[in-house]
Design an enzyme around this catalytic site. Structure first.
Site, PDB file in Angstrom:
ATOM      1  N   THR A  12       0.827  -1.217   0.000  1.00  0.00           N
ATOM      2  CA  THR A  12       0.000   0.000   0.000  1.00  0.00           C
ATOM      3  C   THR A  12       0.852   1.253   0.000  1.00  0.00           C
ATOM      4  O   THR A  12       0.510   2.250  -0.644  1.00  0.00           O
ATOM      5  CB  THR A  12      -0.921  -0.003   1.238  1.00  0.00           C
ATOM      6  OG1 THR A  12      -1.842  -1.086   1.097  1.00  0.00           O
ATOM      7  CG2 THR A  12      -1.688   1.290   1.382  1.00  0.00           C
ATOM      8  N   SER A  54       1.582  -7.358  -1.397  1.00  0.00           N
ATOM      9  CA  SER A  54       2.201  -8.470  -0.662  1.00  0.00           C
ATOM     10  C   SER A  54       1.304  -9.698  -0.605  1.00  0.00           C
ATOM     11  O   SER A  54       1.748 -10.781  -0.207  1.00  0.00           O
ATOM     12  CB  SER A  54       2.622  -8.036   0.747  1.00  0.00           C
ATOM     13  OG  SER A  54       1.529  -7.979   1.623  1.00  0.00           O
ATOM     14  N   THR A  85       1.462  -4.702   4.060  1.00  0.00           N
ATOM     15  CA  THR A  85       1.233  -5.135   5.440  1.00  0.00           C
ATOM     16  C   THR A  85       0.611  -6.527   5.526  1.00  0.00           C
ATOM     17  O   THR A  85       0.736  -7.194   6.549  1.00  0.00           O
ATOM     18  CB  THR A  85       0.318  -4.140   6.189  1.00  0.00           C
ATOM     19  OG1 THR A  85      -0.943  -4.073   5.518  1.00  0.00           O
ATOM     20  CG2 THR A  85       0.940  -2.767   6.271  1.00  0.00           C
ATOM     21  N   ASP A  86      -0.072  -6.949   4.451  1.00  0.00           N
ATOM     22  CA  ASP A  86      -0.887  -8.165   4.590  1.00  0.00           C
ATOM     23  C   ASP A  86      -0.061  -9.415   4.892  1.00  0.00           C
ATOM     24  O   ASP A  86      -0.503 -10.285   5.639  1.00  0.00           O
ATOM     25  CB  ASP A  86      -1.732  -8.377   3.328  1.00  0.00           C
ATOM     26  CG  ASP A  86      -2.824  -7.315   3.203  1.00  0.00           C
ATOM     27  OD1 ASP A  86      -3.133  -6.658   4.217  1.00  0.00           O
ATOM     28  OD2 ASP A  86      -3.364  -7.143   2.096  1.00  0.00           O
TER      29      ASP A  86
HETATM   30  N1  ASP Z   1      -2.717  -5.345   0.191  1.00  0.00           N
HETATM   31  C1  ASP Z   1      -1.644  -4.520   0.693  1.00  0.00           C
HETATM   32  C2  ASP Z   1      -0.379  -5.354   0.708  1.00  0.00           C
HETATM   33  O1  ASP Z   1      -0.202  -6.155   1.576  1.00  0.00           O
HETATM   34  C3  ASP Z   1      -1.975  -4.011   2.060  1.00  0.00           C
HETATM   35  C4  ASP Z   1      -0.969  -3.073   2.673  1.00  0.00           C
HETATM   36  O2  ASP Z   1       0.168  -2.944   2.249  1.00  0.00           O
HETATM   37  O3  ASP Z   1      -1.340  -2.435   3.686  1.00  0.00           O
HETATM   38  O4  ASP Z   1       0.447  -5.219  -0.157  1.00  0.00           O
END
Ligand code: ASP
Length: 333
Positions: A12, A54, A85-86
């Site tokens: 993100t 991710s 974050t995922d």
């Molecule tokens: N879908 C995103 C990822 O994991 C979520 C994030 O980065 O907060 O790449």
């Protein structure tokens, strides 16, 4: 001035809206340009092995990060991995096992809101990650996010939207970071650096599956999964209970381990860990050969550690030895 390598992988933090949903597009260098204050902290270099959500991160991508760390080790004082974050907790755990005993900090960060969002958390997370990577007391793999530094084996994504997305599971955060101040708990003096290189590993067995028990789950799922798996991380109920209305679970689980596969039992309750000795419904599994107890480890760390241990050996005694050896504070006694 310290030298820090930014390994940008997407997430993100790097995402923009193109009408089809958020997707990563900004490079690490472009992201750093949005936080000019980090140039005062250190000299930065950038490498961009991928630019992905991710969600699509695989063990082969963890190995690419490991390779970059190994190749660039001598040229830098620390590393900051920009990551979605995922699956950040899985990558942080995997790097903790692939690169052990690191005297140089390897810090993962990202954000809940894109760098370009007016309400972004990306700027502070990036700044504090670089700050933490420059600090003489920092070492090993950690996640810096939402004003906390969390051990790389203890991070767990707990919230999908809030800026404090990550919890430090069953272990205190390594530090809190208030603006540009790192506040560490309980360390009297930093351990001196010896210049020793970390222990690096180059094999993972990725045939590991996670299964969560639900009431009434058909135990034939074990035999269906077996041909595709070398190991299972089984999330059982409570402090350690497996249904005992008939012998079907016990038969299925013992058949799994007796076939030479690894079974790791953990709890599906997020905090405080497993003890198979407490209830009658857990006892048969407590000391059965081939069954490994997850203790108070996170499921993310259990997956990565099982992949790492089986990447070194399939000998059950040796797997158990590797599995129970603490790495980067991943388990309490
Ligand atoms: N879908 C995103 C990822 O994991 C979520 C994030 O980065 O907060 O790449």
């Amino acid at each position: 001035m310290k030298r820090i390598l930014i390994i940008a992988t997407g997430g993100t933090i790097a995402s923009t809206q193109d009408g089809h949903g958020l997707a990563p597009s900004a490079t690490g260098r472009e992201l750093a340009a949005q936080v000019p204050l980090i140039a005062d902290l250190c000299d930065l270099d950038f490498v961009q092995p991928m630019n992905i959500d991710s969600t699509s991160m695989r063990p082969a991508d963890w190995m690419r990060m490991r390779d970059l760390l190994v190749e660039r080790w001598d040229a830098y004082d620390g590393f900051v991995v920009l990551h979605g974050t995922d699956t950040m907790a899985y990558t942080a755990a995997a790097l903790s096992y692939l690169v052990q005993g690191s005297e140089k900090p390897i810090v993962l960060t990202g954000s809940q809101q894109p760098m370009a969002s007016p309400f972004t958390d990306a700027k502070l997370n990036l700044y504090q990650s670089v700050l933490y990577a420059c600090d003489d007391e920092s070492r090993d793999v950690s996640v810096v996010f939402g004003g906390k530094a969390i051990c790389g084996t203890r991070a767990h994504k707990q919230r999908t939207m809030s800026f404090n997305a990550f919890d430090s599971t069953n272990y205190p955060p390594l530090a809190v970071i208030r603006n540009d101040k790192i506040v560490r708990a309980g360390r009297l003096a930093p351990e001196p650096r010896t210049g020793a290189r970390p222990r690096v590993y180059d094999a993972l067995d990725t045939r590991v599956v996670v299964l969560k028990l639900t009431p009434g789950l058909d135990p034939t799922v074990f035999s269906l999964l077996a041909p595709h798996c070398d190991a299972m991380v089984l999330e059982v109920f409570g402090i350690g209970g497996i249904p005992a209305y008939d012998s079907s679970y016990q038969d299925a689980i013992f058949a799994w381990v007796d076939s030479g596969r690894t079974l790791v039992i953990t709890t599906q309750v997020p905090e405080e860990g497993l003890d198979l000795g407490v209830y009658e419904v857990g006892r048969p599994y407590a000391d059965h050969p081939g069954i490994l107890r997850g203790g108070d480890m996170t499921t993310e760390a259990l997956v990565a550690k099982t992949m790492w241990a089986l990447g070194q050996t399939h000998d059950p005694a040796r797997v158990a030895e590797l599995f129970y050896q603490p790495v980067n504070h991943d388990r309490s006694a």
